[in-house]
Design a protein around this motif. Structure first.
Motif, PDB file in Angstrom:
ATOM      1  N   TYR A  20       1.069  -1.381   0.015  1.00 36.96           N
ATOM      2  CA  TYR A  20       0.060  -0.097   0.270  1.00 36.96           C
ATOM      3  C   TYR A  20       1.254   0.689   0.319  1.00 36.96           C
ATOM      4  CZ  TYR A  20      -3.192   4.051   1.906  1.00 36.96           C
ATOM      5  OH  TYR A  20      -3.455   5.258   2.704  1.00 36.96           O
ATOM      6  N   TRP A  21       1.398   1.343   0.964  1.00 34.06           N
ATOM      7  CA  TRP A  21       3.005   2.930   1.422  1.00 34.06           C
ATOM      8  C   TRP A  21       3.430   2.999  -0.164  1.00 34.06           C
ATOM      9  CZ3 TRP A  21       1.522   6.297   3.459  1.00 34.06           C
ATOM     10  CH2 TRP A  21       2.112   7.890   3.894  1.00 34.06           C
ATOM     11  N   ALA A  22       3.825   1.725  -1.226  1.00 33.99           N
ATOM     12  CA  ALA A  22       4.560   1.927  -2.070  1.00 33.99           C
ATOM     13  C   ALA A  22       4.128   1.879  -3.319  1.00 33.99           C
ATOM     14  CB  ALA A  22       5.206   0.318  -2.493  1.00 33.99           C
ATOM     15  N   GLN A  23       2.800   2.080  -3.281  1.00 34.48           N
ATOM     16  CA  GLN A  23       1.429   2.163  -4.790  1.00 34.48           C
ATOM     17  C   GLN A  23       1.784   4.107  -3.841  1.00 34.48           C
ATOM     18  OE1 GLN A  23      -1.942   0.059  -5.877  1.00 34.48           O
ATOM     19  NE2 GLN A  23      -3.052   1.458  -4.303  1.00 34.48           N
ATOM     20  N   GLU A  24       1.411   4.387  -2.532  1.00 33.25           N
ATOM     21  CA  GLU A  24       1.034   5.307  -2.248  1.00 33.25           C
ATOM     22  C   GLU A  24       2.526   6.363  -2.765  1.00 33.25           C
ATOM     23  OE1 GLU A  24      -1.414   7.466  -0.744  1.00 33.25           O
ATOM     24  OE2 GLU A  24      -2.194   5.425  -2.116  1.00 33.25           O
ATOM     25  N   LYS A  25       3.482   5.790  -2.650  1.00 28.77           N
ATOM     26  CA  LYS A  25       4.431   6.698  -3.172  1.00 28.77           C
ATOM     27  C   LYS A  25       5.189   6.803  -4.217  1.00 28.77           C
ATOM     28  CE  LYS A  25       4.727   9.008   0.923  1.00 28.77           C
ATOM     29  NZ  LYS A  25       5.037  10.265   0.999  1.00 28.77           N
ATOM     30  N   GLY A  26       4.427   5.249  -4.946  1.00 27.49           N
ATOM     31  CA  GLY A  26       5.065   5.320  -6.599  1.00 27.49           C
ATOM     32  C   GLY A  26       6.439   4.745  -6.698  1.00 27.49           C
ATOM     33  N   VAL A  27       6.924   4.023  -5.956  1.00 32.55           N
ATOM     34  CA  VAL A  27       8.150   3.279  -5.711  1.00 32.55           C
ATOM     35  C   VAL A  27       7.809   1.636  -5.691  1.00 32.55           C
ATOM     36  CG1 VAL A  27       9.455   4.705  -4.774  1.00 32.55           C
ATOM     37  CG2 VAL A  27       8.092   2.780  -3.014  1.00 32.55           C
ATOM     38  N   LYS A  28       8.273   1.150  -5.605  1.00 31.40           N
ATOM     39  CA  LYS A  28       9.128  -0.868  -5.699  1.00 31.40           C
ATOM     40  C   LYS A  28       8.799  -0.724  -4.050  1.00 31.40           C
ATOM     41  CE  LYS A  28      11.571  -4.708  -6.896  1.00 31.40           C
ATOM     42  NZ  LYS A  28      12.894  -5.345  -7.981  1.00 31.40           N
ATOM     43  N   ALA A  29       7.588  -2.022  -4.223  1.00 32.84           N
ATOM     44  CA  ALA A  29       7.934  -2.038  -2.885  1.00 32.84           C
ATOM     45  C   ALA A  29       8.691  -3.730  -2.180  1.00 32.84           C
ATOM     46  CB  ALA A  29       5.364  -3.017  -2.554  1.00 32.84           C
ATOM     47  N   VAL A  30       9.602  -3.213  -2.208  1.00 32.63           N
ATOM     48  CA  VAL A  30      10.371  -3.765  -1.622  1.00 32.63           C
ATOM     49  C   VAL A  30       9.855  -4.507   0.033  1.00 32.63           C
ATOM     50  CG1 VAL A  30      13.007  -4.038  -0.460  1.00 32.63           C
ATOM     51  CG2 VAL A  30      12.272  -2.796  -2.117  1.00 32.63           C
ATOM     52  N   PRO A  31       9.791  -6.037   0.287  1.00 32.45           N
ATOM     53  CA  PRO A  31       9.575  -6.840   1.395  1.00 32.45           C
ATOM     54  C   PRO A  31      10.563  -6.257   2.559  1.00 32.45           C
ATOM     55  CG  PRO A  31      10.161  -8.512   0.194  1.00 32.45           C
ATOM     56  CD  PRO A  31       9.938  -6.906  -0.778  1.00 32.45           C
ATOM     57  N   SER A  32      10.340  -6.687   3.673  1.00 30.36           N
ATOM     58  CA  SER A  32      11.512  -6.851   4.950  1.00 30.36           C
ATOM     59  C   SER A  32      12.493  -7.870   4.616  1.00 30.36           C
ATOM     60  CB  SER A  32      10.610  -6.577   6.688  1.00 30.36           C
ATOM     61  OG  SER A  32       9.850  -7.676   6.392  1.00 30.36           O
ATOM     62  N   PRO A  33      13.109  -8.038   4.895  1.00 28.66           N
ATOM     63  CA  PRO A  33      14.250  -9.619   5.392  1.00 28.66           C
ATOM     64  C   PRO A  33      14.188  -9.847   6.695  1.00 28.66           C
ATOM     65  CG  PRO A  33      15.382  -7.359   5.945  1.00 28.66           C
ATOM     66  CD  PRO A  33      13.919  -6.480   5.468  1.00 28.66           C
ATOM     67  N   SER A  34      13.796 -10.948   6.655  1.00 33.39           N
ATOM     68  CA  SER A  34      13.760 -11.878   7.653  1.00 33.39           C
ATOM     69  C   SER A  34      15.500 -12.511   8.332  1.00 33.39           C
ATOM     70  CB  SER A  34      13.168 -13.177   7.289  1.00 33.39           C
ATOM     71  OG  SER A  34      13.631 -14.290   6.399  1.00 33.39           O
ATOM     72  N   GLY A  35      16.599 -11.788   7.350  1.00 34.11           N
ATOM     73  CA  GLY A  35      17.628 -12.165   7.824  1.00 34.11           C
ATOM     74  C   GLY A  35      18.422 -11.788   7.078  1.00 34.11           C
ATOM     75  N   ILE A  36      19.586 -10.709   7.613  1.00 37.06           N
ATOM     76  CA  ILE A  36      20.337 -10.076   7.028  1.00 37.06           C
ATOM     77  C   ILE A  36      22.075 -10.765   7.709  1.00 37.06           C
ATOM     78  CG2 ILE A  36      19.293  -8.102   7.821  1.00 37.06           C
ATOM     79  CD1 ILE A  36      21.509  -7.272  10.204  1.00 37.06           C
ATOM     80  N   ILE A  37      22.713 -10.118   6.479  1.00 37.07           N
ATOM     81  CA  ILE A  37      24.051 -10.430   5.909  1.00 37.07           C
ATOM     82  C   ILE A  37      24.852  -8.419   6.385  1.00 37.07           C
ATOM     83  CG2 ILE A  37      25.951 -10.710   4.738  1.00 37.07           C
ATOM     84  CD1 ILE A  37      23.923 -12.979   3.363  1.00 37.07           C
ATOM     85  N   MET A  38      26.231  -8.789   7.099  1.00 37.82           N
ATOM     86  CA  MET A  38      26.381  -8.126   7.750  1.00 37.82           C
ATOM     87  C   MET A  38      27.904  -7.940   6.870  1.00 37.82           C
ATOM     88  SD  MET A  38      27.195  -5.182  10.679  1.00 37.82           S
ATOM     89  CE  MET A  38      28.415  -3.881  10.982  1.00 37.82           C
ATOM     90  N   ALA A  39      28.585  -7.502   5.844  1.00 34.34           N
ATOM     91  CA  ALA A  39      30.093  -8.109   5.858  1.00 34.34           C
ATOM     92  C   ALA A  39      30.888  -7.175   6.705  1.00 34.34           C
ATOM     93  CB  ALA A  39      29.800  -6.857   4.596  1.00 34.34           C
ATOM     94  N   GLY A  40      32.030  -8.079   7.111  1.00 36.59           N
ATOM     95  CA  GLY A  40      33.188  -7.792   8.107  1.00 36.59           C
ATOM     96  C   GLY A  40      34.180  -7.746   7.398  1.00 36.59           C
ATOM     97  N   GLY A  41      35.384  -8.132   8.105  1.00 36.51           N
ATOM     98  CA  GLY A  41      36.324  -8.637   8.045  1.00 36.51           C
ATOM     99  C   GLY A  41      37.269  -9.284   8.113  1.00 36.51           C
ATOM    100  N   THR A  42      38.469  -9.806   8.296  1.00 34.63           N
ATOM    101  CA  THR A  42      39.209 -10.870   8.194  1.00 34.63           C
ATOM    102  C   THR A  42      39.726 -11.826   8.721  1.00 34.63           C
ATOM    103  OG1 THR A  42      41.234 -10.995   7.001  1.00 34.63           O
ATOM    104  CG2 THR A  42      39.425 -11.298   5.979  1.00 34.63           C
ATOM    105  N   GLN A  43      38.770 -10.796  10.653  1.00 31.86           N
ATOM    106  CA  GLN A  43      40.168 -11.716  11.420  1.00 31.86           C
ATOM    107  C   GLN A  43      38.918 -12.228  12.186  1.00 31.86           C
ATOM    108  OE1 GLN A  43      41.505  -7.662  14.280  1.00 31.86           O
ATOM    109  NE2 GLN A  43      40.972  -6.360  12.746  1.00 31.86           N
ATOM    110  N   SER A  44      39.965 -13.078  13.262  1.00 37.12           N
ATOM    111  CA  SER A  44      38.862 -14.379  14.624  1.00 37.12           C
ATOM    112  C   SER A  44      38.804 -13.372  15.221  1.00 37.12           C
ATOM    113  CB  SER A  44      39.916 -15.522  14.028  1.00 37.12           C
ATOM    114  OG  SER A  44      41.383 -14.907  15.733  1.00 37.12           O
ATOM    115  N   LEU A  45      37.778 -13.627  16.325  1.00 37.57           N
ATOM    116  CA  LEU A  45      37.804 -13.181  17.433  1.00 37.57           C
ATOM    117  C   LEU A  45      38.968 -13.037  17.812  1.00 37.57           C
ATOM    118  CD1 LEU A  45      35.110 -11.921  19.798  1.00 37.57           C
ATOM    119  CD2 LEU A  45      35.253 -14.088  20.399  1.00 37.57           C
ATOM    120  N   ALA A  46      39.615 -14.051  18.436  1.00 39.61           N
ATOM    121  CA  ALA A  46      41.260 -14.346  19.079  1.00 39.61           C
ATOM    122  C   ALA A  46      42.037 -12.721  18.776  1.00 39.61           C
ATOM    123  CB  ALA A  46      42.105 -15.336  19.219  1.00 39.61           C
ATOM    124  N   ASP A  47      41.441 -12.621  16.785  1.00 39.39           N
ATOM    125  CA  ASP A  47      42.909 -11.478  16.941  1.00 39.39           C
ATOM    126  C   ASP A  47      42.204 -10.464  17.019  1.00 39.39           C
ATOM    127  OD1 ASP A  47      44.622 -13.461  14.781  1.00 39.39           O
ATOM    128  OD2 ASP A  47      43.002 -13.342  13.297  1.00 39.39           O
TER     129      ASP A  47
END
Length: 438
Positions: free
Chosen positions: A317-344
């Motif tokens: 509904y809100w995407a229609q009101e704003k004239g944009v693509k209706a992107v659904p919410s994610p159930s899981g995310i991926i956050m990019a990180g580095g290569t270090q371990s926790l010990a590092d």
């Protein structure tokens, strides 16, 4: 019968739709086989397995809708449930924000199903529990854990020709280890789609080590500290932030993405430039359903790129009101990180506090995303790259927005709570008081 094939699911959905007299009708068909085992004080307390198959039918007349559910699948029961949904719809008030149902959609193939998990049986669960309890018993420690495994499917269809089907498996394991004097506590959590990746003994050994080394906790004065948040500590704050990226809330001034005076902060740099967060249902490490609950396709979406807010999620509904693509919410995310371990990361910290996990998190201010909560199950003081001693738990007041602006370093992402997040090194994390809990 809990896990139907794609063809079997479509046959039932088509039969339901054939009974319809409504303007529109949608059908959700779900089935699963779920097993679990629970133990406390080094002894299994409960174990079981359930099979479930359920059908939800939504009938629509104009902007009125009604829903009925059933778990019987003979023709008479299906038709009776269709009539019930239609009856409810006729009595329901109009929904001024109703949007007509979607037509046929194209869905990505996602690697959510693994036979290794679908084949889990009581013997597997018993061995998983034994592998966790046994090392604790030998060290005079007390284990309390829970494992749940699920294999199932989800199918959707409607009177406009939409149909989707997906099979998925998951196994979730968590373990708390306590010393017998009650002064030391450790925790570990693992979740996978593929049960072959689960090792309850190694996860338990992590919790054991934290319990054994946290018994002599010292009090530190509350204040602002550099912290290393393990993934189990940061995940709830990060997921709460992602759930707050709703476009309507932002447009209506009720969000951290709202601008004073109107408008949103879409396109603005709100975080450290190293922050990149996305969702991808085809991810090998963190796969997800190819469709949202209303039938919208799930695709790879960049939510934050180089610290810049790139997307918000929209209701149809809100995407229609704003004239944009209706992107659904994610159930899981991926956050990019580095290569270090926790010990590092610990080795590279001159002074700081290692936090195993956060709990009892509550919202303080939704417009700044300020949260409060407590540390738990192993909090340690770091000095000159080494863990020097355990410390008493703290209450914190912190916002993930501020947290991701005070980013010092990131480690290698790991799977936790259906997402992939790295350990995070954060400066000036705010602890407000001490807690006597372990």
């Amino acid at each position: 019968m809990a896990i139907l094939t794609k063809e079997e699911a479509k046959q039932i959905i088509d039969k339901v739709l054939a009974f319809s007299k409504a303007d529109e009708m949608s059908v959700n068909l779900n089935g699963s086989r779920t097993g679990n085992i629970r133990y406390a004080r080094n002894s299994v307390s409960t174990s079981g397995e359930t099979n479930n198959l359920s059908l939800s039918i939504t009938a629509v007349y104009g902007k009125r809708s009604g829903t009925a559910t059933i778990n019987e699948f003979d023709d008479a029961s299906l038709e009776k449930t269709v009539r019930r949904a239609e009856e409810i719809a006729r009595l329901a008030p109009e929904n001024p924000e109703y949007v007509p149902m979607l037509g046929p959609q194209k869905y990505l193939e996602t690697p959510t199903y693994f036979e290794s998990t679908a084949k889990i049986d009581p013997a597997f669960r018993a061995q998983a529990a034994f592998d966790s309890i046994d090392p604790c018993s030998k060290k005079n420690l007390t284990a309390a854990g829970y494992m749940e495994d699920t294999a199932g499917f989800s199918a959707i269809g409607n009177s406009k020709g939409l149909f989707g089907y997906n099979k998925a498996t998951s196994v979730d394991f968590s373990i708390t280890v306590r010393t017998n004097d009650g002064l030391g506590s450790g925790y570990a959590k693992r979740d996978f789609n593929d049960a072959a990746q689960l090792n309850t003994r190694s996860a338990t050994e992590v919790a054991m080590q934290k319990a054994l080394t946290s018994t002599t906790a010292r009090a530190l004065e509350p204040g602002k500290y550099t912290v290393i948040l393990e993934p189990a500590a940061s995940i709830d704050l990060l997921q709460n932030m992602m759930r707050s990226m709703d476009a309507r809330n932002a447009d209506e001034g009720r969000s951290f993405l709202s601008k004073r005076g109107g408008g949103t902060r879409l396109g603005e740099k709100l975080f450290d430039e190293r922050v990149n967060i996305y969702s991808d249902p085809t991810s090998v490490d963190n796969p997800d359903s190819p469709f949202a609950g209303d039938g919208r396709p799930q695709e790879k979406v960049m939510w934050v790129e180089n610290g810049v807010v790139k997307n918000m999620f929209y209701s149809r509904y809100w995407a229609q009101e704003k004239g944009v693509k209706a992107v659904p919410s994610p159930s899981g995310i991926i956050m990019a990180g580095g290569t270090q371990s926790l010990a590092d990361m610990i080795r590279n910290t001159e002074k700081g506090i290692l936090v195993t996990r956060l709990w009892y998190i509550r919202a303080v201010d939704p417009q700044t995303l300020l949260y409060t909560g407590l540390t738990r199950d192993g909090t340690f003081y770091i000095e000159n790259g080494k863990i020097k001693h355990p410390v008493k738990n703290f209450r914190f007041n912190e916002s993930p927005v501020i947290m991701l602006n005070n980013l010092e370093a990131m480690g290698k992402p790991v799977r936790v709570n259906g997402s992939m997040v790295p350990p995070l090194k954060i400066r000036d994390f705010t602890f407000t008081s001490l807690s006597d809990a372990v």
